[in-house]
Design a protein around this motif. Structure first.
Motif, mmCIF file in Angstrom:
data_model
loop_
_atom_site.group_PDB
_atom_site.id
_atom_site.type_symbol
_atom_site.label_atom_id
_atom_site.label_comp_id
_atom_site.label_asym_id
_atom_site.label_seq_id
_atom_site.Cartn_x
_atom_site.Cartn_y
_atom_site.Cartn_z
ATOM 1 N N ARG A 78 11.827 0.846 4.975
ATOM 2 C CA ARG A 78 12.649 1.982 5.395
ATOM 3 C C ARG A 78 13.389 2.583 4.203
ATOM 4 N NH1 ARG A 78 14.905 -1.141 10.773
ATOM 5 N NH2 ARG A 78 13.108 -0.674 12.132
ATOM 6 N N ARG A 79 13.891 1.705 3.329
ATOM 7 C CA ARG A 79 14.638 2.192 2.164
ATOM 8 C C ARG A 79 13.717 3.001 1.233
ATOM 9 N NH1 ARG A 79 19.022 -0.527 0.065
ATOM 10 N NH2 ARG A 79 18.220 -2.516 0.880
ATOM 11 N N GLN A 80 12.536 2.468 0.969
ATOM 12 C CA GLN A 80 11.628 3.162 0.058
ATOM 13 C C GLN A 80 11.094 4.455 0.664
ATOM 14 O OE1 GLN A 80 12.748 1.619 -2.586
ATOM 15 N NE2 GLN A 80 10.734 1.828 -3.507
ATOM 16 N N ARG A 81 10.970 4.484 1.977
ATOM 17 C CA ARG A 81 10.532 5.707 2.635
ATOM 18 C C ARG A 81 11.601 6.789 2.545
ATOM 19 N NH1 ARG A 81 10.498 5.181 8.856
ATOM 20 N NH2 ARG A 81 12.722 5.305 8.338
ATOM 21 N N ASP A 82 12.864 6.405 2.759
ATOM 22 C CA ASP A 82 13.940 7.389 2.893
ATOM 23 C C ASP A 82 14.714 7.631 1.612
ATOM 24 O OD1 ASP A 82 13.254 7.530 5.575
ATOM 25 O OD2 ASP A 82 14.711 5.983 6.151
ATOM 26 N N CYS A 83 14.880 6.584 0.803
ATOM 27 C CA CYS A 83 15.688 6.712 -0.418
ATOM 28 C C CYS A 83 15.168 5.734 -1.466
ATOM 29 C CB CYS A 83 17.158 6.435 -0.106
ATOM 30 S SG CYS A 83 18.277 6.728 -1.490
ATOM 31 N N PRO A 84 14.065 6.054 -2.115
ATOM 32 C CA PRO A 84 13.407 5.110 -3.023
ATOM 33 C C PRO A 84 14.295 4.648 -4.166
ATOM 34 C CG PRO A 84 12.000 6.991 -2.561
ATOM 35 C CD PRO A 84 13.347 7.333 -2.037
ATOM 36 N N VAL A 134 0.846 -1.200 0.000
ATOM 37 C CA VAL A 134 0.000 0.000 0.000
ATOM 38 C C VAL A 134 0.880 1.249 0.000
ATOM 39 C CG1 VAL A 134 -1.626 1.378 1.371
ATOM 40 C CG2 VAL A 134 -2.001 -1.080 1.082
ATOM 41 N N ALA A 135 1.897 1.251 0.838
ATOM 42 C CA ALA A 135 2.811 2.389 0.899
ATOM 43 C C ALA A 135 3.494 2.616 -0.442
ATOM 44 C CB ALA A 135 3.855 2.162 1.994
ATOM 45 N N GLU A 136 3.956 1.554 -1.053
ATOM 46 C CA GLU A 136 4.661 1.678 -2.329
ATOM 47 C C GLU A 136 3.728 2.161 -3.435
ATOM 48 O OE1 GLU A 136 7.751 1.496 -5.180
ATOM 49 O OE2 GLU A 136 7.631 1.813 -3.023
ATOM 50 N N LEU A 137 2.485 1.736 -3.395
ATOM 51 C CA LEU A 137 1.520 2.217 -4.390
ATOM 52 C C LEU A 137 1.299 3.721 -4.243
ATOM 53 C CD1 LEU A 137 -1.083 -0.699 -4.271
ATOM 54 C CD2 LEU A 137 0.445 -0.119 -6.175
ATOM 55 N N TRP A 138 1.145 4.193 -3.005
ATOM 56 C CA TRP A 138 0.972 5.633 -2.802
ATOM 57 C C TRP A 138 2.233 6.396 -3.190
ATOM 58 C CZ3 TRP A 138 -3.568 7.086 -3.180
ATOM 59 C CH2 TRP A 138 -4.634 6.459 -2.527
ATOM 60 N N ARG A 139 3.394 5.824 -2.919
ATOM 61 C CA ARG A 139 4.640 6.493 -3.323
ATOM 62 C C ARG A 139 4.698 6.656 -4.834
ATOM 63 N NH1 ARG A 139 9.437 5.877 -5.480
ATOM 64 N NH2 ARG A 139 9.093 3.689 -5.998
ATOM 65 N N ARG A 140 4.281 5.621 -5.536
ATOM 66 C CA ARG A 140 4.369 5.648 -6.996
ATOM 67 C C ARG A 140 3.373 6.608 -7.639
ATOM 68 N NH1 ARG A 140 6.661 1.174 -10.173
ATOM 69 N NH2 ARG A 140 8.221 0.136 -8.889
ATOM 70 N N VAL A 141 2.281 6.914 -6.946
ATOM 71 C CA VAL A 141 1.351 7.898 -7.513
ATOM 72 C C VAL A 141 1.664 9.308 -7.032
ATOM 73 C CG1 VAL A 141 -0.477 6.203 -7.770
ATOM 74 C CG2 VAL A 141 -0.435 7.636 -5.734
ATOM 75 N N GLY A 142 2.670 9.453 -6.171
ATOM 76 C CA GLY A 142 3.126 10.772 -5.771
ATOM 77 C C GLY A 142 2.584 11.290 -4.450
ATOM 78 N N ASP A 143 1.825 10.460 -3.722
ATOM 79 C CA ASP A 143 1.310 10.881 -2.417
ATOM 80 C C ASP A 143 2.316 10.430 -1.349
ATOM 81 O OD1 ASP A 143 -0.086 11.405 -0.073
ATOM 82 O OD2 ASP A 143 -2.022 10.843 -0.928
ATOM 83 N N LEU A 144 3.381 11.216 -1.185
ATOM 84 C CA LEU A 144 4.493 10.810 -0.334
ATOM 85 C C LEU A 144 4.127 10.804 1.146
ATOM 86 C CD1 LEU A 144 7.489 12.571 -2.130
ATOM 87 C CD2 LEU A 144 6.515 10.295 -2.504
ATOM 88 N N ARG A 164 1.175 10.071 2.492
ATOM 89 C CA ARG A 164 0.433 8.850 2.770
ATOM 90 C C ARG A 164 1.344 7.634 2.661
ATOM 91 N NH1 ARG A 164 -5.414 7.945 0.076
ATOM 92 N NH2 ARG A 164 -5.663 9.946 1.131
ATOM 93 N N ALA A 165 2.282 7.664 1.723
ATOM 94 C CA ALA A 165 3.233 6.558 1.581
ATOM 95 C C ALA A 165 4.057 6.397 2.848
ATOM 96 C CB ALA A 165 4.145 6.808 0.382
ATOM 97 N N ARG A 166 4.577 7.505 3.391
ATOM 98 C CA ARG A 166 5.383 7.410 4.608
ATOM 99 C C ARG A 166 4.564 6.857 5.767
ATOM 100 N NH1 ARG A 166 6.634 12.015 2.766
ATOM 101 N NH2 ARG A 166 7.873 13.460 2.961
ATOM 102 N N GLU A 167 3.334 7.280 5.857
ATOM 103 C CA GLU A 167 2.455 6.796 6.925
ATOM 104 C C GLU A 167 2.332 5.271 6.876
ATOM 105 O OE1 GLU A 167 -2.327 6.976 8.005
ATOM 106 O OE2 GLU A 167 -1.425 8.558 6.770
#
Length: 217
Positions: free
Chosen positions: A206-212, A168-178, A180-183
């Motif tokens: 942790r890696r995708q949150r801090d340095c995707p 879920v986090a990675e999906l939000w990261r990929r659509v640009g909602d950072l 929500r992704a971090r949450e």
């Protein structure tokens, strides 16, 4: 590489008999993208895992076709009223098939996890089709449905919760909602069941949150 073969199917909605290409075998490159999209050698198998009746638009996996498959009248009405008008003159793309199948799954009151998987695969197909806008659309719908599945504790096996929370986090990261992704990335450690075997998913969160980055494992 992906090998295809012809299958003969009967639509449970309109009783149309037709031929379709299905996956006989496929080989993976052994790599996963950060949203768990597995790479295949040669033709991507995803578009051939679903089949669409060209007459009415009913779309599902091979086992959901046949004379003995029961489809409720309300689902049939949805198919004729909503899917049939969506059918293009030419062949459907993979993302089209998964969108149609997701609609059928919703009308059949399928579990949110099942619907989420269909939307996720639609997004994967969009990557191969180079359709960024549609990819983002399907990723959002996949994220929402995975969230619904996770909100119902019994809907997701305890051993899968950390993986799906990460997804879920990675999906939000990929659509640009950072935000929500971090949450969601921050929720991953609280969902693990085995600190040793689940260490990789905590590390990747942790890696995708801090340095995707776009690849892992």
């Amino acid at each position: 590489m992906t090998t295809l073969h012809q299958v003969e199917l009967t639509c449970p909605v309109c009783e149309q008999r037709f031929s379709s290409q299905a996956v006989l075998s496929t080989n993976s490159l052994g790599g996963l993208q950060t949203d768990f999209h597995e790479l295949a050698v040669g033709a991507q198998p995803l578009p051939y895992l679903l089949h669409t009746c060209a007459r009415c638009g009913y779309t599902a996996g091979e086992t959901d076709f046949g004379d003995g498959i029961g489809i409720g009248l309300d689902v049939k009405q949805h198919v004729w009223g909503e899917l049939t008008p969506m059918l293009p003159a030419g062949p459907l793309q993979g993302s089209d098939k998964y969108e149609l199948a997701a609609k059928v799954a919703v009308w059949q009151d399928a579990e949110p996890r099942r619907i989420a998987d269909l939307y996720l695969r639609a997004a994967w197909c969009c990557m191969d089709e180079s359709d960024t806008e549609a990819e983002r659309y399907f990723r959002r719908h996949a994220a929402w449905m995975f969230e619904r599945a996770l909100a119902s504790f019994d809907a997701v096996d305890r051993g899968e919760r950390a993986r799906l929370t990460y997804l879920v986090a990675e999906l939000w990261r990929r659509v640009g909602d950072l935000a929500r992704a971090r949450e969601w990335f921050d929720k991953v450690p609280s969902e693990i069941t085995d600190a040793q075997s689940d260490a990789w998913i905590v590390r990747e969160a942790r890696r995708q949150r801090d340095c995707p980055r776009e690849w892992f494992r």
